[in-house]
Design an enzyme around this catalytic site. Structure first.
Site, PDB file in Angstrom:
ATOM      1  N   HIS A 150      20.099  12.418   5.698  1.00 41.68           N
ATOM      2  CA  HIS A 150      21.528  12.842   5.303  1.00 41.68           C
ATOM      3  C   HIS A 150      21.900  13.777   6.255  1.00 41.68           C
ATOM      4  O   HIS A 150      23.218  13.479   6.715  1.00 41.68           O
ATOM      5  CB  HIS A 150      21.763  13.570   3.938  1.00 41.68           C
ATOM      6  CG  HIS A 150      22.685  14.205   3.439  1.00 41.68           C
ATOM      7  ND1 HIS A 150      24.035  13.304   3.364  1.00 41.68           N
ATOM      8  CD2 HIS A 150      23.475  15.255   3.698  1.00 41.68           C
ATOM      9  CE1 HIS A 150      25.156  14.114   3.054  1.00 41.68           C
ATOM     10  NE2 HIS A 150      24.456  15.328   3.274  1.00 41.68           N
ATOM     11  N   CYS A 177      29.674  10.210   1.133  1.00 43.50           N
ATOM     12  CA  CYS A 177      28.599  10.033   2.173  1.00 43.50           C
ATOM     13  C   CYS A 177      27.931   8.393   1.855  1.00 43.50           C
ATOM     14  O   CYS A 177      27.820   8.194   0.837  1.00 43.50           O
ATOM     15  CB  CYS A 177      27.831  11.045   2.156  1.00 43.50           C
ATOM     16  SG  CYS A 177      26.590  10.777   3.629  1.00 43.50           S
ATOM     17  N   CYS A 237      22.487   9.547  -0.132  1.00 44.23           N
ATOM     18  CA  CYS A 237      23.804   9.520  -1.142  1.00 44.23           C
ATOM     19  C   CYS A 237      24.097   8.388  -1.792  1.00 44.23           C
ATOM     20  O   CYS A 237      24.551   8.190  -3.006  1.00 44.23           O
ATOM     21  CB  CYS A 237      25.044  10.177  -0.371  1.00 44.23           C
ATOM     22  SG  CYS A 237      24.814  11.593   0.218  1.00 44.23           S
ATOM     23  N   ASP A 273      23.098  19.970  21.232  1.00 40.82           N
ATOM     24  CA  ASP A 273      21.838  19.680  20.614  1.00 40.82           C
ATOM     25  C   ASP A 273      21.451  20.817  19.576  1.00 40.82           C
ATOM     26  O   ASP A 273      21.725  22.047  19.919  1.00 40.82           O
ATOM     27  CB  ASP A 273      20.753  19.406  21.576  1.00 40.82           C
ATOM     28  CG  ASP A 273      20.048  20.698  21.971  1.00 40.82           C
ATOM     29  OD1 ASP A 273      20.528  21.137  23.036  1.00 40.82           O
ATOM     30  OD2 ASP A 273      19.091  21.168  21.380  1.00 40.82           O
ATOM     31  N   ASP A 297      14.819  18.744  27.915  1.00 38.98           N
ATOM     32  CA  ASP A 297      14.965  20.267  28.368  1.00 38.98           C
ATOM     33  C   ASP A 297      13.878  20.550  29.490  1.00 38.98           C
ATOM     34  O   ASP A 297      12.462  19.805  29.352  1.00 38.98           O
ATOM     35  CB  ASP A 297      14.882  21.296  27.332  1.00 38.98           C
ATOM     36  CG  ASP A 297      15.636  22.385  27.597  1.00 38.98           C
ATOM     37  OD1 ASP A 297      15.584  23.196  26.672  1.00 38.98           O
ATOM     38  OD2 ASP A 297      16.099  22.686  28.902  1.00 38.98           O
ATOM     39  N   CYS A 325      25.182   7.362   3.388  1.00 39.67           N
ATOM     40  CA  CYS A 325      23.965   7.575   3.688  1.00 39.67           C
ATOM     41  C   CYS A 325      22.786   6.936   2.828  1.00 39.67           C
ATOM     42  O   CYS A 325      23.452   6.934   1.543  1.00 39.67           O
ATOM     43  CB  CYS A 325      23.538   9.016   4.312  1.00 39.67           C
ATOM     44  SG  CYS A 325      22.934  10.087   3.150  1.00 39.67           S
TER      45      CYS A 325
HETATM   46  N1  LIG Z   1      16.516  25.070  29.477  1.00 40.41           N
HETATM   47  C1  LIG Z   1      17.475  25.871  28.749  1.00 40.41           C
HETATM   48  N2  LIG Z   1      18.175  26.851  29.055  1.00 40.41           N
HETATM   49  C2  LIG Z   1      18.914  27.604  28.295  1.00 40.41           C
HETATM   50  O1  LIG Z   1      19.513  28.824  28.493  1.00 40.41           O
HETATM   51  C3  LIG Z   1      18.778  27.288  26.778  1.00 40.41           C
HETATM   52  C4  LIG Z   1      19.493  28.114  25.858  1.00 40.41           C
HETATM   53  C5  LIG Z   1      19.292  27.780  24.415  1.00 40.41           C
HETATM   54  N3  LIG Z   1      19.681  28.281  23.213  1.00 40.41           N
HETATM   55  C6  LIG Z   1      19.326  27.772  22.400  1.00 40.41           C
HETATM   56  N4  LIG Z   1      19.298  27.868  21.056  1.00 40.41           N
HETATM   57  C7  LIG Z   1      18.650  27.285  19.880  1.00 40.41           C
HETATM   58  C8  LIG Z   1      18.918  27.865  18.550  1.00 40.41           C
HETATM   59  N5  LIG Z   1      18.421  27.242  17.628  1.00 40.41           N
HETATM   60  C9  LIG Z   1      19.198  27.535  16.376  1.00 40.41           C
HETATM   61  C10 LIG Z   1      18.471  26.850  15.177  1.00 40.41           C
HETATM   62  C11 LIG Z   1      17.352  27.116  14.772  1.00 40.41           C
HETATM   63  C12 LIG Z   1      16.489  27.295  16.196  1.00 40.41           C
HETATM   64  C13 LIG Z   1      17.061  27.751  17.441  1.00 40.41           C
HETATM   65  N6  LIG Z   1      18.682  26.473  22.732  1.00 40.41           N
HETATM   66  C14 LIG Z   1      18.397  26.581  24.146  1.00 40.41           C
HETATM   67  C15 LIG Z   1      17.707  25.942  24.901  1.00 40.41           C
HETATM   68  C16 LIG Z   1      17.881  26.212  26.241  1.00 40.41           C
HETATM   69  N7  LIG Z   1      17.136  25.502  27.392  1.00 40.41           N
END
Ligand SMILES: Nc1nc(=O)c2cc3nc(NCCN4CCCCC4)[nH]c3cc2[nH]1
Length: 373
Positions: A336, A305, A310, A267, A93, A307
Site C-alpha cells: 500500500h 486507493c 485497499c 529514495d 549507493d 492497491c
Molecule cells: N552516498 C551518500 N551520500 C550522502 O550524502 C547521503 C545522504 C543521505 N541522507 C539520507 N537520509 C536517510 C534518512 N532516512 C529517513 C528514514 C529513516 C532512515 C533514514 N540517506 C543518505 C544517503 C547518502 N548516500
C-alpha cells in the site's frame, strides 16, 4: 550495452520539471521515487509487485551487498538484476553513508574507510576505487561516487574539510569508473548547510563532469525547514540538463517540497520500513493500524486507493494481522505505501506537465490532517 544513458526534460512548472531518463534497461519517469532494495530485495515485496506499484527503478546498497553475499558472488551469478529478478534500472549507493551509520570501529583516511562489518565483525575497506569495482560487479545502471556524508551539525571548518575530501574522492571515482557506455556515474554535492560550500562543491563536480548530480548531506537530522532552506539554492547550482537526485528523502511532504524546488529523483526506506511497523500513508495523512480504534472498522485504509490492500481488506483485518505479527501484514502495508508513494509521484508528474503544480500542492496539504487519522 549499446544504448546510451540520456536525460530529457519534457515540461517545467516553476522550478519543478518532468523528464525521462533513458537507460539500456528501460526508462525512468521523473520526478521519480526509488524504493529501497538494500539486501537485494525490497522487503516483503516480490519484484513484480514492486513493478506493479509503478516503480521504474530500485536502489541497492554497496555496503550491505559487499558484506553479504559479496559483490564477487553476485557477479558470478550473473549480476544483481539477474540475482534479484529485477530487469529494470538499479541505482546503487556507494557505501560511505552506510559505513558511517551502520558499521563499527571505523577509520577514515585520505585513502578511504576501514570498518568492522555489523553482521559478523569482519574487517573491510572501502575506497573510491573499490566502491566503483563493487558497483561494476553488481552491474548497477546508475553508480554513485564514493563520498563522505558530512555529519549534521558540523561547523564550517569541519564541513569544508569533509566536502573537500568528498570532492577528491569524486575525481578518483570518476577516474576509476572509466568509460562504461550505458552506465551512469552520479557525483554527490556536499557542503552541509553552508551556501558557499555547496556552490564550491557543485562547481568542482561540474568540472569533473558527471551523468547526474546528487544532493548529499541532507535528511541527516537537520529537519525539514533547514533542508528546504538548502533546497532553495542547491538544485540550481547543478546542471539543469542532468538529473538531480536528493538522497534519502523522504516523507510525502518532503517529497512534494523537494520536487517544487527542482529535484528529479529521491529514495527512502520510509514507505517499506514504516509499512512493517503498521504505519500506512494515505492522502488524508498517516493511519497507524495498530491503534485499537481500527479493530472493528470494515472500511479499507483509503477507499480511493486501488492497491491490493485497499481493494480486498478492511482496517479491522490489517489491524488483526499486524497485532498477530503475521507476515501478510508487512506485505499488504508495504505494498500500500509503495503504491501511495508512486501515485504521489504520478500526480506530481501530471500536475507539472499540465502547469498546475501549485494547485496540486495546495490540495495535497489541504487534505492532510496533522497526526494519525
Ligand atoms: N552516498 C551518500 N551520500 C550522502 O550524502 C547521503 C545522504 C543521505 N541522507 C539520507 N537520509 C536517510 C534518512 N532516512 C529517513 C528514514 C529513516 C532512515 C533514514 N540517506 C543518505 C544517503 C547518502 N548516500
Amino acid at each position: 550495452m549499446t544504448k546510451k544513458f540520456n536525460f530529457d526534460v519534457t515540461a517545467t512548472d516553476g522550478r519543478a520539471r518532468t523528464g525521462v531518463i533513458s537507460t539500456p534497461r528501460g526508462e525512468i519517469r521523473t520526478p521519480a521515487f526509488m524504493p529501497v532494495g538494500t539486501a537485494a530485495t525490497v522487503k516483503a515485496m516480490l519484484p513484480e509487485s514492486v513493478r506493479a506499484t509503478g516503480a521504474d527503478i530500485l536502489l541497492g546498497n554497496t555496503y550491505h551487498l559487499m558484506l553479504r553475499p559479496t559483490a564477487e558472488r553476485i557477479a558470478r551469478l550473473g549480476g544483481l538484476h539477474r540475482f534479484m529478478n529485477w530487469d529494470r534500472p538499479i541505482l546503487t549507493d556507494s557505501g560511505g553513508f552506510q559505513v558511517m551509520s551502520l558499521a563499527g570501529l571505523r577509520k577514515l583516511t585520505e585513502e578511504g574507510v576501514t570498518f568492522k562489518s555489523h553482521i559478523d565483525g569482519s574487517r573491510h575497506a572501502l575506497t573510491p576505487e573499490r566502491s566503483m569495482e563493487i558497483q561494476a560487479l553488481l552491474g548497477s545502471d546508475i553508480v554513485m561516487a564514493f563520498d563522505e556524508c558530512t555529519p549534521f551539525p558540523s561547523d564550517e571548518a569541519t564541513a569544508r574539510r569533509s566536502m573537500e575530501l568528498s570532492m577528491r574522492w569524486a575525481r578518483r571515482s570518476r577516474e576509476a569508473f572509466g568509460d562504461r557506455p550505458g552506465h551512469a556515474l552520479f557525483g554527490i554535492q556536499q557542503g552541509s548547510v553552508y551556501r558557499d560550500q555547496r556552490q564550491e562543491s557543485a562547481d568542482k563536480l561540474r568540472e569533473i563532469g558527471f551523468d547526474g548530480y546528487a544532493i548529499g548531506g541532507l535528511a541527516v537530522g537537520e529537519g525539514q525547514a533547514t533542508m528546504f532552506e538548502v533546497l532553495e539554492y542547491a538544485p540550481a547550482m547543478l546542471p539543469e540538463d542532468r538529473p538531480r537526485y536528493l538522497m534519502g528523502v523522504g516523507k510525502p511532504d518532503d517529497i512534494v517540497g523537494a520536487v517544487e524546488r527542482g529535484i528529479d529523483m529521491m529514495d527512502c526506506v520510509l514507505p517499506s520500513r514504516s509499512g512493517r511497523t503498521g504505519q500506512a500513508f494515505t492522502r488524508f495523512g498517516v493511519v497507524n493500524i495498530r491503534n485499537a480504534r481500527h479493530q472493528d472498522d470494515p472500511r479499507p485504509l483509503d477507499e480511493h486507493c486501488t492497491c491490493p490492500a485497499c481493494r480486498n481488506y478492511s482496517r479491522a483485518y490489517l489491524h488483526h494481522v499486524n497485532r498477530a505479527q503475521e507476515i501478510i501484514a508487512s506485505m499488504l502495508l508495504t505494498w500500500h505505501n509503495l503504491h501511495y508513494f508512486q501515485e504521489l509521484m504520478q500526480g506530481l508528474r501530471d500536475a507539472i506537465a499540465e502547469g498546475r503544480l501549485a494547485a496540486f500542492v495546495s490540495d495535497f496539504h489541504a487534505r492532510r490532517a496533522e497526526g494519525d487519522i
